[in-house]
Design a protein around this motif. Structure first.
Motif, PDB file in Angstrom:
ATOM      1  N   ARG A   2     -16.953  22.838 -31.680  1.00 39.82           N
ATOM      2  CA  ARG A   2     -15.544  22.460 -31.636  1.00 39.82           C
ATOM      3  C   ARG A   2     -14.706  23.572 -31.010  1.00 39.82           C
ATOM      4  O   ARG A   2     -15.030  24.739 -31.149  1.00 39.82           O
ATOM      5  CB  ARG A   2     -14.984  22.248 -33.039  1.00 39.82           C
ATOM      6  N   PRO A   3     -13.620  23.193 -30.379  1.00 43.27           N
ATOM      7  CA  PRO A   3     -12.700  24.228 -29.895  1.00 43.27           C
ATOM      8  C   PRO A   3     -12.132  25.003 -31.079  1.00 43.27           C
ATOM      9  O   PRO A   3     -11.729  24.439 -32.080  1.00 43.27           O
ATOM     10  CB  PRO A   3     -11.592  23.438 -29.189  1.00 43.27           C
ATOM     11  N   GLY A   4     -12.124  26.305 -30.976  1.00 44.74           N
ATOM     12  CA  GLY A   4     -11.589  27.140 -32.042  1.00 44.74           C
ATOM     13  C   GLY A   4     -12.593  27.484 -33.122  1.00 44.74           C
ATOM     14  O   GLY A   4     -12.281  28.218 -34.037  1.00 44.74           O
ATOM     15  N   ALA A   5     -13.808  26.927 -33.045  1.00 44.58           N
ATOM     16  CA  ALA A   5     -14.805  27.201 -34.082  1.00 44.58           C
ATOM     17  C   ALA A   5     -15.205  28.671 -34.075  1.00 44.58           C
ATOM     18  O   ALA A   5     -15.407  29.267 -35.129  1.00 44.58           O
ATOM     19  CB  ALA A   5     -16.032  26.312 -33.886  1.00 44.58           C
ATOM     20  N   GLU A   6     -15.300  29.256 -32.887  1.00 49.43           N
ATOM     21  CA  GLU A   6     -15.642  30.680 -32.808  1.00 49.43           C
ATOM     22  C   GLU A   6     -14.532  31.529 -33.420  1.00 49.43           C
ATOM     23  O   GLU A   6     -14.795  32.494 -34.127  1.00 49.43           O
ATOM     24  CB  GLU A   6     -15.884  31.094 -31.353  1.00 49.43           C
ATOM     25  N   ASP A   7     -13.287  31.143 -33.142  1.00 48.58           N
ATOM     26  CA  ASP A   7     -12.149  31.866 -33.700  1.00 48.58           C
ATOM     27  C   ASP A   7     -12.146  31.763 -35.219  1.00 48.58           C
ATOM     28  O   ASP A   7     -11.907  32.743 -35.908  1.00 48.58           O
ATOM     29  CB  ASP A   7     -10.841  31.299 -33.125  1.00 48.58           C
ATOM     30  N   ASN A   8     -12.425  30.581 -35.748  1.00 44.38           N
ATOM     31  CA  ASN A   8     -12.475  30.383 -37.188  1.00 44.38           C
ATOM     32  C   ASN A   8     -13.599  31.216 -37.802  1.00 44.38           C
ATOM     33  O   ASN A   8     -13.425  31.814 -38.862  1.00 44.38           O
ATOM     34  CB  ASN A   8     -12.653  28.903 -37.530  1.00 44.38           C
ATOM     35  N   GLY A   9     -14.736  31.285 -37.149  1.00 43.92           N
ATOM     36  CA  GLY A   9     -15.849  32.105 -37.634  1.00 43.92           C
ATOM     37  C   GLY A   9     -15.498  33.579 -37.661  1.00 43.92           C
ATOM     38  O   GLY A   9     -15.834  34.294 -38.611  1.00 43.92           O
ATOM     39  N   ALA A  10     -14.787  34.029 -36.632  1.00 44.55           N
ATOM     40  CA  ALA A  10     -14.367  35.432 -36.577  1.00 44.55           C
ATOM     41  C   ALA A  10     -13.361  35.734 -37.684  1.00 44.55           C
ATOM     42  O   ALA A  10     -13.408  36.803 -38.310  1.00 44.55           O
ATOM     43  CB  ALA A  10     -13.765  35.748 -35.214  1.00 44.55           C
ATOM     44  N   ARG A  11     -12.472  34.795 -37.954  1.00 40.14           N
ATOM     45  CA  ARG A  11     -11.505  34.996 -39.041  1.00 40.14           C
ATOM     46  C   ARG A  11     -12.207  35.084 -40.383  1.00 40.14           C
ATOM     47  O   ARG A  11     -11.872  35.932 -41.204  1.00 40.14           O
ATOM     48  CB  ARG A  11     -10.491  33.851 -39.071  1.00 40.14           C
ATOM     49  N   GLN A  12     -13.167  34.190 -40.609  1.00 37.71           N
ATOM     50  CA  GLN A  12     -13.892  34.211 -41.877  1.00 37.71           C
ATOM     51  C   GLN A  12     -14.686  35.506 -42.038  1.00 37.71           C
ATOM     52  O   GLN A  12     -14.764  36.058 -43.132  1.00 37.71           O
ATOM     53  CB  GLN A  12     -14.827  32.998 -41.984  1.00 37.71           C
ATOM     54  N   GLU A  13     -15.252  35.989 -40.947  1.00 32.28           N
ATOM     55  CA  GLU A  13     -15.978  37.262 -41.000  1.00 32.28           C
ATOM     56  C   GLU A  13     -15.023  38.415 -41.308  1.00 32.28           C
ATOM     57  O   GLU A  13     -15.343  39.294 -42.118  1.00 32.28           O
ATOM     58  CB  GLU A  13     -16.703  37.516 -39.682  1.00 32.28           C
TER      59      GLU A  13
END
Length: 70
Positions: A2-13
């Motif tokens: 999904r678009p933004g999934a990488e960004d969401n993963g980075a935020r969670q990390e």
């Protein structure tokens, strides 16, 4: 992906790393550093309940540390 999934993963990390850092600071009784870590978590995710609770606790512990020195 999904678009933004990488960004969401980075935020969670980032949230996980900051929570870990705040826990280490709690163990060392470094309240100001813990407060800083938890405040950054809430900048990333303002709805993070554990960060809100722990931030409140860190402020109380900091206050108690000042009260003991008087």
């Amino acid at each position: 992906m999904r678009p933004g999934a990488e960004d969401n993963g980075a935020r969670q990390e980032a949230v996980t790393l900051l929570l870990t850092s705040s826990f280490r600071n709690f163990k060392k009784k470094q309240w100001r550093e813990a407060i800083g870590d938890l405040a950054r978590v809430l900048e990333i995710d303002p709805t993070h309940q554990r960060a809100k609770i722990n931030l409140n606790l860190a402020y109380m512990r900091l206050g108690w540390s000042y009260a003991r020195t008087i």
